[in-house]
Design a protein around this motif. Structure first.
Motif, PDB file in Angstrom:
ATOM      1  N   TYR A  23       0.796  -1.224   0.000  1.00  0.00           N
ATOM      2  CA  TYR A  23       0.000   0.000   0.000  1.00  0.00           C
ATOM      3  C   TYR A  23       0.834   1.283   0.000  1.00  0.00           C
ATOM      4  O   TYR A  23       0.631   2.157  -0.840  1.00  0.00           O
ATOM      5  N   MET A  27       3.002   4.696  -3.393  1.00  0.00           N
ATOM      6  CA  MET A  27       2.340   5.998  -3.491  1.00  0.00           C
ATOM      7  C   MET A  27       3.326   7.081  -3.916  1.00  0.00           C
ATOM      8  O   MET A  27       4.461   7.126  -3.445  1.00  0.00           O
ATOM      9  N   GLN A 453      -2.649   4.958   2.502  1.00  0.00           N
ATOM     10  CA  GLN A 453      -2.442   5.618   1.210  1.00  0.00           C
ATOM     11  C   GLN A 453      -2.946   7.063   1.236  1.00  0.00           C
ATOM     12  O   GLN A 453      -2.349   7.951   0.621  1.00  0.00           O
TER      13      GLN A 453
END
Length: 468
Positions: A23, A27, A453
Protein backbone atom coordinates in the motif's frame (compact mmCIF):
# COMPACT_ATOMS: atom_id res chain seq x y z
CA UNK A 1 19.31 -10.99 14.10
CA UNK A 2 17.81 -8.88 11.31
CA UNK A 3 19.99 -7.52 8.54
CA UNK A 4 20.57 -3.76 8.68
CA UNK A 5 18.36 -1.77 6.33
CA UNK A 6 16.81 -4.72 4.51
CA UNK A 7 13.47 -4.62 2.72
CA UNK A 8 11.62 -4.93 6.05
CA UNK A 9 13.54 -2.11 7.76
CA UNK A 10 11.43 -0.67 10.65
CA UNK A 11 8.62 -3.12 9.83
CA UNK A 12 8.44 -5.40 12.87
CA UNK A 13 5.38 -7.49 12.02
CA UNK A 14 4.09 -9.35 9.00
CA UNK A 15 1.10 -7.03 8.84
CA UNK A 16 3.34 -3.95 8.87
CA UNK A 17 5.34 -5.44 6.03
CA UNK A 18 2.17 -6.10 4.04
CA UNK A 19 0.85 -2.58 4.63
CA UNK A 20 4.10 -0.97 3.54
CA UNK A 21 4.96 -3.07 0.51
CA UNK A 22 1.40 -3.42 -0.86
CA UNK A 23 0.00 0.00 0.00
CA UNK A 24 2.45 2.69 1.10
CA UNK A 25 5.56 2.07 -0.99
CA UNK A 26 3.93 2.66 -4.36
CA UNK A 27 2.34 6.00 -3.49
CA UNK A 28 3.76 9.10 -5.21
CA UNK A 29 5.21 12.00 -3.24
CA UNK A 30 3.77 15.47 -2.78
CA UNK A 31 6.46 17.55 -1.10
CA UNK A 32 4.40 20.53 0.00
CA UNK A 33 7.17 22.22 1.96
CA UNK A 34 10.84 22.18 1.03
CA UNK A 35 13.74 24.52 0.35
CA UNK A 36 14.89 23.06 -2.95
CA UNK A 37 16.31 25.72 -5.31
CA UNK A 38 14.01 26.04 -8.34
CA UNK A 39 16.96 27.19 -10.43
CA UNK A 40 18.54 23.74 -10.21
CA UNK A 41 15.28 22.12 -11.32
CA UNK A 42 14.85 24.55 -14.21
CA UNK A 43 18.45 24.05 -15.34
CA UNK A 44 18.38 20.30 -14.65
CA UNK A 45 21.66 20.65 -12.79
CA UNK A 46 24.32 18.00 -13.03
CA UNK A 47 26.34 17.65 -9.83
CA UNK A 48 30.02 16.92 -10.20
CA UNK A 49 30.15 14.68 -7.15
CA UNK A 50 28.20 13.56 -4.09
CA UNK A 51 29.62 16.31 -1.89
CA UNK A 52 27.91 18.92 -4.04
CA UNK A 53 24.49 17.26 -3.93
CA UNK A 54 24.73 15.81 -0.40
CA UNK A 55 26.84 18.01 1.87
CA UNK A 56 26.56 21.52 0.48
CA UNK A 57 23.87 23.32 2.44
CA UNK A 58 22.97 20.40 4.74
CA UNK A 59 23.30 21.79 8.24
CA UNK A 60 22.10 18.50 9.78
CA UNK A 61 25.36 16.94 8.59
CA UNK A 62 27.36 20.06 9.43
CA UNK A 63 26.25 19.96 13.08
CA UNK A 64 27.24 16.31 13.37
CA UNK A 65 30.65 16.95 11.84
CA UNK A 66 31.32 19.84 14.20
CA UNK A 67 30.30 17.72 17.15
CA UNK A 68 32.72 15.07 15.92
CA UNK A 69 35.57 17.57 16.03
CA UNK A 70 35.82 18.26 12.29
CA UNK A 71 37.38 21.60 11.40
CA UNK A 72 35.05 24.11 9.73
CA UNK A 73 37.28 24.21 6.65
CA UNK A 74 35.99 20.71 5.82
CA UNK A 75 32.37 21.73 6.39
CA UNK A 76 31.64 25.18 4.95
CA UNK A 77 35.21 26.00 3.99
CA UNK A 78 37.14 25.68 0.75
CA UNK A 79 38.67 22.24 1.14
CA UNK A 80 38.35 19.98 -1.92
CA UNK A 81 35.10 18.05 -2.26
CA UNK A 82 36.77 14.67 -1.84
CA UNK A 83 38.37 15.75 1.43
CA UNK A 84 35.03 17.04 2.71
CA UNK A 85 33.40 13.72 1.86
CA UNK A 86 36.14 11.82 3.67
CA UNK A 87 35.45 13.88 6.79
CA UNK A 88 31.74 13.10 6.52
CA UNK A 89 32.59 9.41 6.13
CA UNK A 90 34.79 9.71 9.21
CA UNK A 91 31.80 11.11 11.12
CA UNK A 92 29.10 8.70 9.95
CA UNK A 93 30.12 5.73 12.18
CA UNK A 94 29.70 8.03 15.17
CA UNK A 95 26.12 8.93 14.21
CA UNK A 96 24.70 5.60 15.44
CA UNK A 97 21.14 6.17 16.74
CA UNK A 98 21.04 9.60 15.14
CA UNK A 99 18.62 9.69 12.17
CA UNK A 100 21.54 10.75 10.00
CA UNK A 101 22.82 7.18 10.14
CA UNK A 102 19.58 5.83 8.69
CA UNK A 103 19.15 8.66 6.18
CA UNK A 104 22.73 8.37 4.94
CA UNK A 105 22.48 4.69 4.15
CA UNK A 106 18.91 4.88 2.84
CA UNK A 107 19.98 7.56 0.38
CA UNK A 108 23.05 5.61 -0.75
CA UNK A 109 20.81 2.58 -1.36
CA UNK A 110 17.83 4.26 -2.99
CA UNK A 111 19.71 6.57 -5.34
CA UNK A 112 22.96 4.71 -6.02
CA UNK A 113 22.30 1.06 -5.14
CA UNK A 114 25.15 1.12 -2.63
CA UNK A 115 24.61 -1.21 0.33
CA UNK A 116 28.05 -0.88 1.94
CA UNK A 117 28.31 1.15 5.12
CA UNK A 118 29.94 4.55 4.73
CA UNK A 119 33.19 4.51 6.70
CA UNK A 120 36.67 5.99 6.24
CA UNK A 121 37.64 2.74 4.53
CA UNK A 122 34.80 2.87 1.96
CA UNK A 123 34.79 6.64 1.46
CA UNK A 124 36.95 6.93 -1.65
CA UNK A 125 35.30 4.00 -3.41
CA UNK A 126 31.81 5.38 -2.71
CA UNK A 127 32.90 8.87 -3.75
CA UNK A 128 34.19 7.52 -7.08
CA UNK A 129 31.19 5.26 -7.72
CA UNK A 130 28.66 8.00 -7.04
CA UNK A 131 30.67 10.55 -9.02
CA UNK A 132 30.57 8.29 -12.06
CA UNK A 133 26.81 7.81 -11.77
CA UNK A 134 26.20 11.53 -11.26
CA UNK A 135 27.63 12.20 -14.71
CA UNK A 136 24.79 10.34 -16.45
CA UNK A 137 21.54 12.09 -17.51
CA UNK A 138 19.53 9.87 -15.13
CA UNK A 139 21.30 11.49 -12.19
CA UNK A 140 20.67 15.08 -13.08
CA UNK A 141 18.20 16.85 -10.81
CA UNK A 142 15.10 15.85 -12.77
CA UNK A 143 16.18 12.24 -12.93
CA UNK A 144 16.60 12.20 -9.15
CA UNK A 145 13.04 13.51 -8.73
CA UNK A 146 11.62 10.94 -11.14
CA UNK A 147 13.47 8.15 -9.36
CA UNK A 148 11.57 8.99 -6.16
CA UNK A 149 8.16 9.29 -7.90
CA UNK A 150 7.75 12.95 -6.95
CA UNK A 151 4.52 14.48 -8.30
CA UNK A 152 4.53 18.02 -6.82
CA UNK A 153 7.16 20.27 -5.27
CA UNK A 154 6.35 23.40 -3.30
CA UNK A 155 9.38 25.64 -2.76
CA UNK A 156 9.81 28.44 -0.22
CA UNK A 157 10.09 31.93 -1.68
CA UNK A 158 10.39 35.52 -0.51
CA UNK A 159 7.80 37.99 -1.84
CA UNK A 160 10.62 39.82 -3.63
CA UNK A 161 11.45 36.77 -5.77
CA UNK A 162 10.59 37.25 -9.44
CA UNK A 163 9.81 33.51 -9.71
CA UNK A 164 11.65 33.44 -13.01
CA UNK A 165 12.64 29.78 -12.69
CA UNK A 166 9.09 28.80 -11.78
CA UNK A 167 7.95 30.63 -14.90
CA UNK A 168 10.58 28.85 -16.97
CA UNK A 169 9.35 25.47 -15.75
CA UNK A 170 5.74 26.40 -16.45
CA UNK A 171 6.54 27.64 -19.95
CA UNK A 172 8.38 24.42 -20.64
CA UNK A 173 5.48 22.32 -19.37
CA UNK A 174 7.73 20.40 -17.01
CA UNK A 175 5.92 17.24 -15.91
CA UNK A 176 6.45 17.80 -12.15
CA UNK A 177 4.70 21.02 -11.10
CA UNK A 178 6.99 23.26 -9.05
CA UNK A 179 4.88 25.79 -7.17
CA UNK A 180 6.12 28.73 -5.11
CA UNK A 181 5.14 29.36 -1.49
CA UNK A 182 4.79 32.92 -0.22
CA UNK A 183 7.12 33.32 2.81
CA UNK A 184 7.12 36.95 3.96
CA UNK A 185 9.18 36.60 7.14
CA UNK A 186 11.65 39.29 6.05
CA UNK A 187 8.80 41.74 5.49
CA UNK A 188 7.97 41.56 9.21
CA UNK A 189 11.50 41.75 10.58
CA UNK A 190 12.38 45.18 11.95
CA UNK A 191 15.30 43.90 14.05
CA UNK A 192 17.88 45.55 11.79
CA UNK A 193 16.43 48.83 10.46
CA UNK A 194 19.04 49.20 7.71
CA UNK A 195 18.25 45.72 6.41
CA UNK A 196 14.53 46.45 6.57
CA UNK A 197 14.95 49.74 4.70
CA UNK A 198 16.85 47.92 1.95
CA UNK A 199 14.07 45.33 1.79
CA UNK A 200 11.44 48.06 1.41
CA UNK A 201 13.46 49.71 -1.36
CA UNK A 202 13.64 46.42 -3.27
CA UNK A 203 9.94 45.79 -2.69
CA UNK A 204 9.16 49.19 -4.18
CA UNK A 205 11.24 48.37 -7.24
CA UNK A 206 9.78 44.91 -7.92
CA UNK A 207 6.20 46.04 -7.29
CA UNK A 208 6.55 49.23 -9.30
CA UNK A 209 5.19 51.32 -6.44
CA UNK A 210 6.51 54.13 -4.31
CA UNK A 211 6.68 53.00 -0.67
CA UNK A 212 6.89 55.74 1.91
CA UNK A 213 3.99 54.90 4.24
CA UNK A 214 2.66 51.75 5.82
CA UNK A 215 -0.32 51.85 3.47
CA UNK A 216 2.12 51.92 0.53
CA UNK A 217 3.99 48.98 2.06
CA UNK A 218 0.83 46.92 2.40
CA UNK A 219 -0.25 47.73 -1.15
CA UNK A 220 3.14 46.71 -2.53
CA UNK A 221 3.11 43.40 -0.63
CA UNK A 222 -0.44 42.74 -1.78
CA UNK A 223 0.77 43.19 -5.36
CA UNK A 224 3.37 40.49 -4.73
CA UNK A 225 0.79 38.20 -3.11
CA UNK A 226 -1.38 38.62 -6.21
CA UNK A 227 1.62 37.90 -8.44
CA UNK A 228 2.40 34.69 -6.58
CA UNK A 229 -1.23 33.63 -7.00
CA UNK A 230 -1.01 34.27 -10.73
CA UNK A 231 2.03 31.97 -10.77
CA UNK A 232 0.00 29.11 -9.30
CA UNK A 233 0.88 29.67 -5.66
CA UNK A 234 -1.68 28.28 -3.22
CA UNK A 235 0.47 28.19 -0.10
CA UNK A 236 1.98 30.67 2.33
CA UNK A 237 4.56 29.83 4.94
CA UNK A 238 5.87 31.49 8.08
CA UNK A 239 8.89 30.53 10.18
CA UNK A 240 8.29 32.12 13.56
CA UNK A 241 9.33 31.75 17.17
CA UNK A 242 5.67 32.15 18.10
CA UNK A 243 2.44 33.67 16.84
CA UNK A 244 2.22 37.42 17.45
CA UNK A 245 -1.17 38.76 18.40
CA UNK A 246 -0.72 41.80 20.64
CA UNK A 247 -3.12 44.73 20.42
CA UNK A 248 -2.33 47.70 18.17
CA UNK A 249 -3.94 50.59 16.33
CA UNK A 250 -3.45 51.52 12.70
CA UNK A 251 -1.86 54.77 13.81
CA UNK A 252 0.67 52.89 15.93
CA UNK A 253 1.64 50.57 13.07
CA UNK A 254 2.08 53.52 10.72
CA UNK A 255 4.36 55.23 13.22
CA UNK A 256 6.38 52.06 13.84
CA UNK A 257 6.86 51.54 10.11
CA UNK A 258 8.14 55.10 9.60
CA UNK A 259 10.43 54.74 12.59
CA UNK A 260 12.05 51.59 11.23
CA UNK A 261 12.22 52.92 7.67
CA UNK A 262 14.07 55.97 8.96
CA UNK A 263 16.74 53.68 10.44
CA UNK A 264 15.67 53.92 14.06
CA UNK A 265 15.58 50.94 16.43
CA UNK A 266 12.07 49.89 17.46
CA UNK A 267 11.24 48.52 20.90
CA UNK A 268 10.40 44.88 21.48
CA UNK A 269 6.73 45.74 21.97
CA UNK A 270 6.65 47.82 18.81
CA UNK A 271 8.20 44.93 16.91
CA UNK A 272 5.59 42.55 18.26
CA UNK A 273 2.80 44.94 17.34
CA UNK A 274 4.14 45.22 13.79
CA UNK A 275 4.41 41.46 13.40
CA UNK A 276 0.89 41.06 14.77
CA UNK A 277 -0.50 43.45 12.18
CA UNK A 278 1.36 41.80 9.33
CA UNK A 279 0.41 38.24 10.29
CA UNK A 280 -3.25 39.21 10.36
CA UNK A 281 -3.04 40.86 6.95
CA UNK A 282 -1.28 37.90 5.37
CA UNK A 283 -3.82 35.49 6.84
CA UNK A 284 -6.70 37.55 5.50
CA UNK A 285 -5.19 37.59 2.01
CA UNK A 286 -4.66 33.83 2.17
CA UNK A 287 -8.30 33.30 3.10
CA UNK A 288 -9.49 35.54 0.28
CA UNK A 289 -7.59 33.44 -2.24
CA UNK A 290 -8.36 30.06 -0.70
CA UNK A 291 -4.70 29.37 0.03
CA UNK A 292 -3.24 27.06 2.66
CA UNK A 293 -1.22 28.83 5.34
CA UNK A 294 1.61 27.10 7.20
CA UNK A 295 3.12 28.20 10.52
CA UNK A 296 6.43 26.68 11.63
CA UNK A 297 6.71 27.63 15.28
CA UNK A 298 9.33 27.31 17.98
CA UNK A 299 12.83 27.58 16.49
CA UNK A 300 15.42 29.51 18.49
CA UNK A 301 17.65 30.69 15.69
CA UNK A 302 21.24 31.89 15.35
CA UNK A 303 22.28 31.05 18.91
CA UNK A 304 26.02 31.26 18.23
CA UNK A 305 26.63 34.94 17.52
CA UNK A 306 30.29 34.41 16.64
CA UNK A 307 29.50 31.83 13.96
CA UNK A 308 26.41 33.71 12.81
CA UNK A 309 28.67 36.71 12.13
CA UNK A 310 31.17 34.48 10.32
CA UNK A 311 28.86 32.24 8.25
CA UNK A 312 25.42 33.87 8.30
CA UNK A 313 21.99 32.31 8.98
CA UNK A 314 20.87 28.75 8.13
CA UNK A 315 24.31 27.28 8.75
CA UNK A 316 23.49 25.02 11.69
CA UNK A 317 23.32 27.17 14.82
CA UNK A 318 19.60 26.87 15.59
CA UNK A 319 17.83 24.87 18.28
CA UNK A 320 14.47 24.08 19.81
CA UNK A 321 12.99 27.01 21.73
CA UNK A 322 10.63 26.94 24.70
CA UNK A 323 8.16 29.64 23.71
CA UNK A 324 4.64 29.69 25.11
CA UNK A 325 2.40 28.93 22.14
CA UNK A 326 -1.11 28.22 23.37
CA UNK A 327 -2.86 31.44 24.28
CA UNK A 328 -1.54 33.56 21.41
CA UNK A 329 -2.24 30.83 18.86
CA UNK A 330 -5.79 30.47 20.17
CA UNK A 331 -6.40 34.21 20.05
CA UNK A 332 -4.98 34.51 16.52
CA UNK A 333 -7.00 31.65 15.04
CA UNK A 334 -10.14 32.79 16.83
CA UNK A 335 -9.78 36.34 15.56
CA UNK A 336 -9.69 35.02 12.01
CA UNK A 337 -12.39 32.40 12.50
CA UNK A 338 -14.82 34.89 14.07
CA UNK A 339 -14.69 36.95 10.87
CA UNK A 340 -14.81 33.93 8.54
CA UNK A 341 -11.22 34.70 7.48
CA UNK A 342 -9.52 31.51 8.64
CA UNK A 343 -7.89 29.73 5.71
CA UNK A 344 -6.83 26.11 5.68
CA UNK A 345 -3.99 26.04 8.19
CA UNK A 346 -1.10 23.73 9.05
CA UNK A 347 0.61 24.17 12.42
CA UNK A 348 4.10 22.75 13.04
CA UNK A 349 5.79 22.76 16.42
CA UNK A 350 9.51 22.34 16.98
CA UNK A 351 9.28 21.70 20.71
CA UNK A 352 7.86 18.19 21.33
CA UNK A 353 6.40 19.48 24.59
CA UNK A 354 3.83 21.26 22.40
CA UNK A 355 2.59 18.11 20.64
CA UNK A 356 -0.59 17.71 22.64
CA UNK A 357 -1.17 21.45 22.62
CA UNK A 358 -1.11 21.49 18.82
CA UNK A 359 -3.15 18.32 18.48
CA UNK A 360 -5.94 19.80 20.57
CA UNK A 361 -5.65 23.35 19.18
CA UNK A 362 -6.44 22.27 15.63
CA UNK A 363 -9.64 20.63 16.86
CA UNK A 364 -10.89 23.96 18.18
CA UNK A 365 -11.16 25.36 14.66
CA UNK A 366 -12.13 22.39 12.52
CA UNK A 367 -15.63 23.51 11.65
CA UNK A 368 -16.81 20.72 9.35
CA UNK A 369 -16.47 22.81 6.19
CA UNK A 370 -13.44 20.83 4.97
CA UNK A 371 -12.04 17.52 6.17
CA UNK A 372 -8.98 18.33 8.23
CA UNK A 373 -9.19 22.07 7.55
CA UNK A 374 -6.81 22.86 10.43
CA UNK A 375 -3.90 20.43 10.50
CA UNK A 376 -1.31 19.40 13.07
CA UNK A 377 1.69 19.31 10.75
CA UNK A 378 4.20 16.51 10.57
CA UNK A 379 7.17 16.26 12.92
CA UNK A 380 9.50 19.01 11.76
CA UNK A 381 13.24 19.74 11.67
CA UNK A 382 14.82 18.30 14.83
CA UNK A 383 11.76 16.08 15.27
CA UNK A 384 11.61 14.40 11.86
CA UNK A 385 13.18 11.21 13.20
CA UNK A 386 11.87 7.92 14.55
CA UNK A 387 10.94 9.08 18.04
CA UNK A 388 9.75 12.53 16.98
CA UNK A 389 7.51 11.24 14.21
CA UNK A 390 6.10 8.50 16.40
CA UNK A 391 5.25 10.97 19.16
CA UNK A 392 3.58 13.35 16.71
CA UNK A 393 1.56 10.53 15.15
CA UNK A 394 0.47 9.28 18.58
CA UNK A 395 -0.55 12.74 19.80
CA UNK A 396 -2.60 13.31 16.65
CA UNK A 397 -4.11 9.82 16.88
CA UNK A 398 -5.14 10.31 20.49
CA UNK A 399 -6.61 13.79 20.09
CA UNK A 400 -7.57 14.16 16.45
CA UNK A 401 -8.03 12.14 13.26
CA UNK A 402 -4.80 10.61 12.01
CA UNK A 403 -6.74 9.36 8.98
CA UNK A 404 -7.10 12.97 7.76
CA UNK A 405 -3.38 13.78 8.26
CA UNK A 406 -1.39 15.27 5.35
CA UNK A 407 1.71 13.19 5.95
CA UNK A 408 5.39 13.88 5.43
CA UNK A 409 7.47 16.73 3.97
CA UNK A 410 11.22 16.83 3.39
CA UNK A 411 11.78 20.45 4.54
CA UNK A 412 15.10 19.95 2.78
CA UNK A 413 17.60 21.71 0.54
CA UNK A 414 18.91 18.43 -0.88
CA UNK A 415 17.63 16.47 -3.87
CA UNK A 416 18.69 13.27 -2.09
CA UNK A 417 16.31 13.76 0.86
CA UNK A 418 13.18 12.11 -0.52
CA UNK A 419 13.76 8.78 1.27
CA UNK A 420 12.56 10.66 4.37
CA UNK A 421 9.07 10.02 2.98
CA UNK A 422 9.87 6.31 2.90
CA UNK A 423 11.17 6.50 6.47
CA UNK A 424 7.92 8.10 7.61
CA UNK A 425 5.80 5.58 5.70
CA UNK A 426 7.62 2.63 7.23
CA UNK A 427 7.09 3.99 10.74
CA UNK A 428 3.43 4.65 9.99
CA UNK A 429 2.88 1.11 8.70
CA UNK A 430 4.72 -0.36 11.66
CA UNK A 431 2.43 1.45 14.11
CA UNK A 432 -0.71 0.30 12.33
CA UNK A 433 0.57 -3.22 11.71
CA UNK A 434 1.63 -3.77 15.32
CA UNK A 435 -1.75 -2.67 16.66
CA UNK A 436 -3.58 -4.84 14.15
CA UNK A 437 -1.61 -7.89 15.25
CA UNK A 438 -2.19 -6.99 18.91
CA UNK A 439 -5.92 -6.88 18.33
CA UNK A 440 -6.07 -3.13 19.01
CA UNK A 441 -7.23 -2.46 15.46
CA UNK A 442 -9.39 -4.70 13.27
CA UNK A 443 -7.70 -7.01 10.81
CA UNK A 444 -9.12 -5.10 7.87
CA UNK A 445 -6.08 -4.73 5.66
CA UNK A 446 -8.01 -3.19 2.79
CA UNK A 447 -9.41 -0.32 4.88
CA UNK A 448 -6.25 0.31 6.88
CA UNK A 449 -4.28 0.21 3.64
CA UNK A 450 -6.58 2.86 2.19
CA UNK A 451 -6.07 5.08 5.25
CA UNK A 452 -2.31 4.70 4.90
CA UNK A 453 -2.44 5.62 1.21
CA UNK A 454 -4.53 8.66 2.10
CA UNK A 455 -1.97 9.81 4.65
CA UNK A 456 0.92 9.18 2.26
CA UNK A 457 -0.57 10.99 -0.74
CA UNK A 458 -4.32 11.27 -1.27
CA UNK A 459 -5.11 13.63 1.60
CA UNK A 460 -2.51 16.19 0.53
CA UNK A 461 -3.58 15.91 -3.10
CA UNK A 462 -7.16 16.76 -2.17
CA UNK A 463 -6.28 19.35 0.49
CA UNK A 464 -4.11 21.53 -1.75
CA UNK A 465 -6.21 20.98 -4.84
CA UNK A 466 -3.26 20.34 -7.13
CA UNK A 467 -5.02 17.34 -8.74
CA UNK A 468 -1.87 15.45 -9.67
Amino acid sequence: MKKFLDEHFLLNTKTAQLLYHDYAAKMPIIDYHCHLPPQQIAENTRFENITQVWLNGDHYKWRAMRTNGIDESFITGDRPDREKFRKWAETVPYTLRNPLYHWTHLELQRYFGITDLLTPETADRIFDETREKLQSPAYRVRGLLQRMNVRVICTTDDPLDNLGYHQQLQDEGYEIPVFPAFRPDAAMNLGKPAVFAAYVATLAAVSGRSVTTFADFVAALKTRHDFFAAMGCKVSDHGLEEIYVVDYTEEEIGRIFKKALAGNVVSDMEHRQFKSAMLLLFAQWDAEKGWVQQYHLGALRNNNSRMMHKLGPDTGWDSIGDFRQGSALSKFLDKLDSKDQLAKTILYNLNPADNELMATMVGNFNDGSVAGKIQFGTAWWFLDQKDGMTRQINALSNMGLLSRFLGMITDSRSFLSFPRHEYFRRLLCDLFGTEMENGELPNDTEWVGQVIQDICYNNANAYFGWKT
